[in-house]
Design a protein around this motif. Structure first.
Motif, short mmCIF file in Angstrom:
data_model
loop_
_atom_site.label_atom_id
_atom_site.label_comp_id
_atom_site.label_asym_id
_atom_site.label_seq_id
_atom_site.Cartn_x
_atom_site.Cartn_y
_atom_site.Cartn_z
N ILE A 220 40.56 93.91 5.74
CA ILE A 220 40.51 94.00 7.21
C ILE A 220 39.08 94.54 7.60
O ILE A 220 38.40 94.04 8.42
CB ILE A 220 41.59 94.66 7.87
N THR A 221 38.81 95.37 6.74
CA THR A 221 37.32 96.20 6.99
C THR A 221 36.26 95.12 6.65
O THR A 221 35.22 95.10 7.58
CB THR A 221 37.22 97.30 5.96
N GLU A 222 36.32 94.19 5.58
CA GLU A 222 35.31 93.32 5.49
C GLU A 222 35.22 92.34 6.64
O GLU A 222 34.05 91.95 6.95
CB GLU A 222 35.57 92.58 4.28
N ALA A 223 36.38 91.92 7.12
CA ALA A 223 36.37 91.01 8.32
C ALA A 223 35.78 91.63 9.59
O ALA A 223 35.12 91.01 10.39
CB ALA A 223 37.85 90.65 8.79
N ARG A 224 35.92 93.05 9.78
CA ARG A 224 35.35 93.70 10.92
C ARG A 224 33.77 93.74 10.85
O ARG A 224 33.42 93.57 11.87
CB ARG A 224 36.12 95.11 10.99
N LYS A 225 33.36 93.74 9.51
CA LYS A 225 31.95 93.85 9.35
C LYS A 225 31.32 92.58 9.61
O LYS A 225 30.28 92.43 10.61
CB LYS A 225 31.77 94.29 7.97
N VAL A 226 31.79 91.44 9.62
CA VAL A 226 31.51 90.06 9.83
C VAL A 226 31.46 89.93 11.22
O VAL A 226 30.41 89.56 11.85
CB VAL A 226 32.05 89.00 8.88
N PHE A 227 32.35 90.15 11.96
CA PHE A 227 32.65 90.11 13.35
C PHE A 227 31.67 90.96 14.05
O PHE A 227 30.89 90.61 15.06
CB PHE A 227 33.99 90.60 13.71
N ALA A 228 31.39 92.25 13.51
CA ALA A 228 30.25 93.03 14.01
C ALA A 228 29.22 92.52 14.22
O ALA A 228 28.40 92.57 15.04
CB ALA A 228 30.38 94.37 13.59
N ASN A 242 43.71 98.03 15.87
CA ASN A 242 43.88 96.70 16.92
C ASN A 242 43.23 95.54 16.48
O ASN A 242 43.76 94.45 16.97
CB ASN A 242 42.94 97.24 18.27
N PHE A 243 42.25 95.57 15.85
CA PHE A 243 41.60 94.31 15.07
C PHE A 243 42.55 93.68 14.38
O PHE A 243 42.89 92.44 14.34
CB PHE A 243 40.48 94.62 14.24
N LYS A 244 43.41 94.49 13.49
CA LYS A 244 44.46 93.90 12.40
C LYS A 244 45.73 93.22 13.23
O LYS A 244 45.86 92.29 12.90
CB LYS A 244 44.93 95.06 11.50
N LYS A 245 45.98 93.89 14.20
CA LYS A 245 47.05 93.50 15.15
C LYS A 245 46.65 92.13 15.78
O LYS A 245 47.71 91.02 15.72
CB LYS A 245 47.38 94.63 16.10
N ALA A 246 45.56 92.16 16.32
CA ALA A 246 45.07 90.90 16.96
C ALA A 246 44.89 89.63 16.03
O ALA A 246 45.12 88.46 16.49
CB ALA A 246 43.70 91.13 17.84
N MET A 247 44.56 89.90 14.91
CA MET A 247 43.90 89.08 14.21
C MET A 247 44.98 88.42 13.10
O MET A 247 44.75 87.35 12.49
CB MET A 247 42.58 89.05 13.36
N LEU A 248 46.06 89.35 12.91
CA LEU A 248 46.93 89.24 11.65
C LEU A 248 47.57 87.78 11.46
O LEU A 248 47.73 87.20 10.57
CB LEU A 248 48.15 90.04 11.57
#
Length: 271
Positions: A220-228, A242-248
């Motif tokens: 999830i952290t790696e996905a957040r980094k790409v989105f950022a 919140n990111f995990k809940k929205a994207m899971l």
């Protein structure tokens, strides 16, 4: 044998072949005309290849340095002319391999947009079909029309998009589409890159295919980094829960990855 009537005028002949003759007869007639009714543009393809380097935490784009006119010595997207009896999809796979040494499959590519402004190419009327692909950072081999081929870091700073590599810096304005900085891109490739970047940024929350740049699995952290990278923010400002809940619902949990001291991180794949 079918008898072809004598025509009193070119208009009468045209009407006969378009409305009464067989399609085979029409095509034989049409291809013999010295001046077809419709001008035929040349057709090219261009591809926006994006990757992400996990160790460097950098989003990157692949560019070539042109070794021939027009725009000799300018940086450009990989691409080229479509061969006869070749689809644009087939052409973009061939051109990418020939110019950069990178092999991609038809499953990797997404058609982006067609660009047909009459003055986009100084050689004449050239329409291009652009593509987008997300891949891992691969070694590069310059070939064909490429003098050099390099991965450029792609960084968003507010409403500017910075493409940098060694001594080269290209700045694109996300609002106006203008290209500034020490170097500029060939043809209308600034417009194509901005189109691709905005396409990803606008749809990544409901179609997160961009996460293919992370390989077959990710945290999830790696996905957040790409989105950022596409939002132009520090990934730490994107709340993990919140990111995990929205994207899971877009992900499948497939296991865990050791991260040194502490609890292993869960890893996911795109559905």
């Amino acid at each position: 044998m079918k008898i072809v009537p004598n025509f009193a005028s070119k208009e009468e002949e045209k009407k006969y072949y378009e409305q009464e003759a067989s399609e085979t007869e029409f095509l034989n007639w049409y291809n013999k005309q010295d001046l077809p009714e419709y001008e035929k543009p040349s057709l090219t393809v261009d591809i926006v290849l994006l990757c992400y380097n996990k160790e460097e935490d950098q989003l990157k784009i692949l560019l070539i340095n042109r070794k021939a006119h027009p725009y000799r010595a300018s940086w450009a997207l990989p691409g080229g002319f479509v061969n006869r009896n070749e689809s644009t999809g087939e052409s973009v796979l061939r051109e990418t391999k020939e110019e950069t040494g990178v092999i991609i499959s038809k499953e990797n590519i997404e058609q982006l947009h067609s660009f047909s402004r009459p003055d986009r190419d100084p050689r004449g009327w050239v329409v291009t079909v652009s593509y987008l692909a997300f891949i891992g950072e691969e070694p590069l081999i310059a070939g064909d029309d490429a003098k050099e081929v390099r991965w450029f870091t792609l960084e968003r700073k507010e409403e500017k998009l910075l493409l940098t590599n060694a001594e080269t810096e290209i700045i694109l304005d996300l609002k106006t589409g203008e290209s500034t900085g020490k170097d500029t891109l060939a043809f209308d490739h600034s417009e194509i890159i901005l189109k691709a970047f905005n396409r990803v940024a606008n749809k990544m929350e409901h179609e997160p295919q961009v996460l293919q740049v992370l390989g077959k699995d990710f945290t999830i952290t790696e996905a957040r980094k790409v989105f950022a990278k596409f939002s132009g923010v520090d990934y730490k400002t994107i709340d993990h829960s919140n990111f995990k809940k929205a994207m899971l619902h877009h992900f499948n949990e497939i296991g865990e990855r050791p991260v040194g001291i502490g609890r292993p991180s869960k890893i996911y794949e795109l559905k």
